[in-house]
Each structure stands twice: as C-alpha cells, then as structure tokens.
Design a protein around this motif. Sequence first.
Motif, mmCIF file in Angstrom:
data_model
loop_
_atom_site.group_PDB
_atom_site.id
_atom_site.type_symbol
_atom_site.label_atom_id
_atom_site.label_comp_id
_atom_site.label_asym_id
_atom_site.label_seq_id
_atom_site.Cartn_x
_atom_site.Cartn_y
_atom_site.Cartn_z
ATOM 1 N N HIS A 136 0.855 -1.189 0.000
ATOM 2 C CA HIS A 136 0.000 0.000 0.000
ATOM 3 C C HIS A 136 0.887 1.234 0.000
ATOM 4 C CE1 HIS A 136 -3.326 -2.636 0.738
ATOM 5 N NE2 HIS A 136 -2.649 -3.177 1.743
ATOM 6 N N THR A 137 0.924 1.940 -1.111
ATOM 7 C CA THR A 137 1.829 3.095 -1.196
ATOM 8 C C THR A 137 1.080 4.405 -1.446
ATOM 9 O OG1 THR A 137 2.110 2.597 -3.517
ATOM 10 C CG2 THR A 137 3.804 1.752 -2.068
ATOM 11 N N GLY A 138 -0.252 4.329 -1.533
ATOM 12 C CA GLY A 138 -1.054 5.490 -1.934
ATOM 13 C C GLY A 138 -0.884 6.727 -1.072
ATOM 14 N N ASP A 139 -0.466 6.569 0.190
ATOM 15 C CA ASP A 139 -0.308 7.729 1.075
ATOM 16 C C ASP A 139 1.135 8.229 1.126
ATOM 17 O OD1 ASP A 139 -2.969 8.098 2.073
ATOM 18 O OD2 ASP A 139 -2.738 6.153 3.056
ATOM 19 N N TYR A 140 1.977 7.732 0.236
ATOM 20 C CA TYR A 140 3.392 8.117 0.223
ATOM 21 C C TYR A 140 3.768 8.732 -1.120
ATOM 22 C CZ TYR A 140 3.681 5.070 4.275
ATOM 23 O OH TYR A 140 3.495 4.507 5.505
ATOM 24 N N GLY A 141 5.035 9.094 -1.228
ATOM 25 C CA GLY A 141 5.580 9.427 -2.533
ATOM 26 C C GLY A 141 5.869 8.097 -3.234
ATOM 27 N N VAL A 142 5.310 7.909 -4.425
ATOM 28 C CA VAL A 142 5.505 6.648 -5.150
ATOM 29 C C VAL A 142 6.569 6.865 -6.236
ATOM 30 C CG1 VAL A 142 4.380 4.891 -6.571
ATOM 31 C CG2 VAL A 142 3.113 5.992 -4.712
ATOM 32 N N LEU A 143 7.565 5.972 -6.275
ATOM 33 C CA LEU A 143 8.659 6.128 -7.228
ATOM 34 C C LEU A 143 8.391 5.313 -8.490
ATOM 35 C CD1 LEU A 143 11.810 5.743 -4.923
ATOM 36 C CD2 LEU A 143 10.452 7.789 -5.379
ATOM 37 N N ILE A 144 8.553 5.946 -9.627
ATOM 38 C CA ILE A 144 8.521 5.223 -10.898
ATOM 39 C C ILE A 144 9.987 5.077 -11.313
ATOM 40 C CG2 ILE A 144 7.622 5.196 -13.265
ATOM 41 C CD1 ILE A 144 5.393 5.336 -11.126
ATOM 42 N N LYS A 156 1.745 11.123 -2.925
ATOM 43 C CA LYS A 156 0.468 10.750 -2.306
ATOM 44 C C LYS A 156 -0.682 10.644 -3.318
ATOM 45 C CE LYS A 156 1.885 12.676 2.098
ATOM 46 N NZ LYS A 156 2.843 13.745 1.941
ATOM 47 N N PRO A 157 -0.628 9.645 -4.184
ATOM 48 C CA PRO A 157 -1.698 9.519 -5.177
ATOM 49 C C PRO A 157 -3.070 9.247 -4.564
ATOM 50 C CG PRO A 157 -0.213 7.628 -5.254
ATOM 51 C CD PRO A 157 0.418 8.626 -4.342
ATOM 52 N N GLY A 158 -3.100 8.808 -3.301
ATOM 53 C CA GLY A 158 -4.383 8.632 -2.621
ATOM 54 C C GLY A 158 -5.063 7.318 -2.962
ATOM 55 N N ARG A 159 -5.034 6.925 -4.204
ATOM 56 C CA ARG A 159 -5.697 5.671 -4.589
ATOM 57 C C ARG A 159 -4.834 4.472 -4.162
ATOM 58 N NH1 ARG A 159 -2.342 5.041 -9.026
ATOM 59 N NH2 ARG A 159 -1.724 7.059 -9.808
ATOM 60 N N PRO A 160 -5.484 3.307 -3.972
ATOM 61 C CA PRO A 160 -4.697 2.148 -3.578
ATOM 62 C C PRO A 160 -3.726 1.751 -4.690
ATOM 63 C CG PRO A 160 -7.067 1.688 -3.520
ATOM 64 C CD PRO A 160 -6.906 3.018 -4.142
ATOM 65 N N CYS A 161 -2.468 1.621 -4.392
ATOM 66 C CA CYS A 161 -1.519 1.108 -5.381
ATOM 67 C C CYS A 161 -0.360 0.449 -4.633
ATOM 68 C CB CYS A 161 -1.016 2.204 -6.318
ATOM 69 S SG CYS A 161 -0.408 3.672 -5.512
ATOM 70 N N SER A 162 0.305 -0.455 -5.295
ATOM 71 C CA SER A 162 1.435 -1.078 -4.626
ATOM 72 C C SER A 162 2.677 -0.744 -5.432
ATOM 73 C CB SER A 162 1.240 -2.586 -4.539
ATOM 74 O OG SER A 162 1.261 -3.128 -5.824
ATOM 75 N N GLY A 163 3.836 -0.879 -4.810
ATOM 76 C CA GLY A 163 5.050 -0.591 -5.554
ATOM 77 C C GLY A 163 6.165 -0.086 -4.661
ATOM 78 N N ILE A 164 6.911 0.895 -5.193
ATOM 79 C CA ILE A 164 8.102 1.387 -4.494
ATOM 80 C C ILE A 164 7.771 2.747 -3.888
ATOM 81 C CG2 ILE A 164 10.544 1.944 -4.766
ATOM 82 C CD1 ILE A 164 10.507 0.429 -7.413
ATOM 83 N N LEU A 165 7.966 2.878 -2.598
ATOM 84 C CA LEU A 165 7.683 4.184 -1.997
ATOM 85 C C LEU A 165 8.959 4.890 -1.573
ATOM 86 C CD1 LEU A 165 7.994 4.005 1.324
ATOM 87 C CD2 LEU A 165 5.791 2.910 1.164
#
Length: 402
Positions: A136-144, A156-165
């Motif tokens: 769950h990374t939606g409340d963080y800075g998400v790295l592409i 903080k995209p807000g929506r549920p997403c998983s990945g690298i924070l």
Amino acid sequence: MIDLKGVILAAGEGRRCRPLTQTRSKVMLPVGNRPFMEYVIRALAANGIEDIYVVVGYQKERVMDYFEDGIDFDVAITYIEQNELLGTAHALLKAEQYVDEEFLVVNGDNLIDKRAVNELVSAKGDNVILAALRRHTGDYGVLIVDNGLVTEIIEKPGRPCSGILNTGSYKFTPDVFDALKQAPISERGSYELPETIMQMIKEGTQIVPLITKGIWADAIFAWDLLNANSLALGMDEPKIMGDVEEGAMIKGPVHLGEGSIVRSGSYLVGPVSIGEDCDIGPNAVILPSTSVGDSARIGPHSEVRNSILMNDARIGSGCIISDSVIGASCTLRDQVVVETGSCVVEIEGVFQRAEFGAILADDVSVGARVLASPGTVVGTKASISSGAAIRGTINRDSRVIC
Ligand SMILES: CC(=O)N[C@H]1[C@@H](OP(=O)(O)O)O[C@H](CO)[C@@H](O)[C@@H]1O
C-alpha cells in the motif's frame, strides 16, 4: 566517526496522527517506549554520523528538551528553526549553511534502523533515495523507476496502489540547494522535496532508488503506531531492571525499567516494554505487543494487549484494553472496556477504514464502567463520565456526560 553529516526533518506536526499530535509533533510519538526520532538518531550514530542538524518547528521545545545537545545519544545536535511550516523542501533549504559536502537527509518521524542508514551511507551515486517495497503506497511518494533510475515521483496519489515508496531518507550533494531554491509550490500549497527532485530529474540529474532491506516504517494515522510499536519492540534487547514479585509470570522478551514493580499474580507475555517507575498488578495481564511508558499504573485484574500506554497513564482495575493508544497522563477508572474491530474514522475531513480499539490523546479522563466502541478517538483533556458508552470522535476539552 565519518565526515558525513545528517539533517533530520522534524518540523511538521503530523496532522493525520491527530489528536495525538495536539500536544507533541509526530517525531515525538513513542513506539517501543522511545520517540520516533530517537530511532533515527541512534541509526545515524551507529553509522558514525555524529554531526546532526535537526530542523524543528511545531512544538519544537518538546524535541529540544528531550534530545538537548545530543550528548546522551553520542551525537552533536544543532537545531535549525523553520518558523513557517512550508514543506520539506523549504525545511531542507534552512540547512544550507551547515553542509558543504555529501550529506544524508532523514525524516524524523519514521522508524529506521542502522542497516537502512548504512545502505544509504554506502550507496553508489551522488543522489540517492532510500526506497521501500510495499503493498500500500497510496499515502506516500511513489517512485517510478526505469533502468535503475527514478524517472518520476507521484506524491500521495491517494488511490490504492502497490510498488516502491519514497521513505523520505536521501543522500544528496550540496547541489540540491540550488534546486531547492527553485522549488515549485505543490498542489498542496507547500514546497515539497519530491517536487524538487522531479525538477532535478527533468534537468538531467540522476536519482538512484535504493530499496532497503533494513527496517523502515511510518505511521500515517494514529492507529498505525501499533504496527510501528510492534516492529520497534523487536529492535531492542529487553532487560529486567525492576522488581518482579513472587507469583508473577514473565514470558518472552519483556523489558522492565528501573523502579518498576510487577505485582504477584500478573502475567506478562512479550514483546512488552515497560518504562521506569511503573506499578503493574496484582493480577494484571499484559500481552504482545504492548509498550507502557514511565510512571504508568495498571491496576489489578486489568488486561492490556497490542497497545501503547504513554507516560503517567493510569489504568484502574478490571479494565480491558486492546489495539489502542492511551496518551500521556490519561486516567481510566475501573472496569473500562475498549472494544476492538473494524471501523470508519474521519481524519482531517477524509473517511478512513481501519481496525483498532481507541485512540486517547493526552490528559483524557475516563470514568468507571465506560464502554468504548471500535474506532473511538478522543481529543486532549476530554472527560467522559462514569457509565458512558462512547464511539466516534470526541473533540478536545469536551465533556461527555451520560
Ligand atoms: C512532501 C514529502 O516530503 N513527502 C514525503 C514525506 O511525506 P510526509 O507526509 O511529509 O511525511 O515522507 C514520506 C515517507 O514517510 C514520503 O513517502 C513522501 O514522499
């Protein structure tokens, strides 16, 4: 000691952890019986980083009174004041005059261990972001990330997403200050470090993501402290320094501070950490994963599980508390029961789904036989009369009379 200096960002309130941050900033919230920022300082010190600059703002006196000049933590702390809380980019710019070589930046309100800091210290590349893989990374800075480099940060995209924070810990060269001076104002109306990094990327700077194998955790909301607390309890070597009366049973990793007493018939199962000068029992039950601050009292036949009790909390007899945070100097009289379960809580105008018992800010007074529903959140100095059934959010200074 190494030459690398550390800058700790410790100025923000941590609004989403309200009401616990009504009386202290998020960096001072305790997990495993120590404020978040103590873990940060210990992790830096363990890597030989002794020159530490702490940017303070909201409730700065509490930070400065606790850490003083850093000598008790084997570091030298210089405090830098950020009087207007205009974001993490604005905060870091305040440190410009103190650093002239490569340096580390660490969020003061996260749990981090020496391994994670060591990864950053020894990372290759001039500009490095310590990252973490999460579901769950939606409340963080998400790295592409592409080809081993960060190409974008979505804050903080807000929506549920998983990945690298983005963990909010970085290694930078002083060139970052030129970029910080041109930081654009974000959609949220502040100057944010991830936006500055995006500018740097656009101008051709390489930003290396480093996925940590160490411990890193954050608490977005007050109830997330329980998770961080359970991790933090595994980071220290427990010691029994207080008194355990005959007939009390202690199992697993239990820390008992000096001057504390566990009275006969009590049953403690670690991981549990009890501070100094506490009075537990007789016949109290404390189950994993629980932290009890200094000078706290847990009365006879009370049971506490997976909870944080801050300093001077007083729990009467026959209480049942689980999955809860009880602020400093709260008083719960006899037979208070906190129910635990799934709930929906409004924080800063946004409804959040969660699962916990109750969050009580500091100095809350709860009468006897009160029943709290799952997800009850009580503000500082509120008072609840005996026999009341409480639920939802109760504002600071309010009185609930049944
Ligand atoms: C503006 C900013 O610096 N955002 C950072 C920072 O968020 P805060 O809400 O400021 O704590 O720390 C997060 C890690 O805790 C990180 O994921 C995020 O990108």
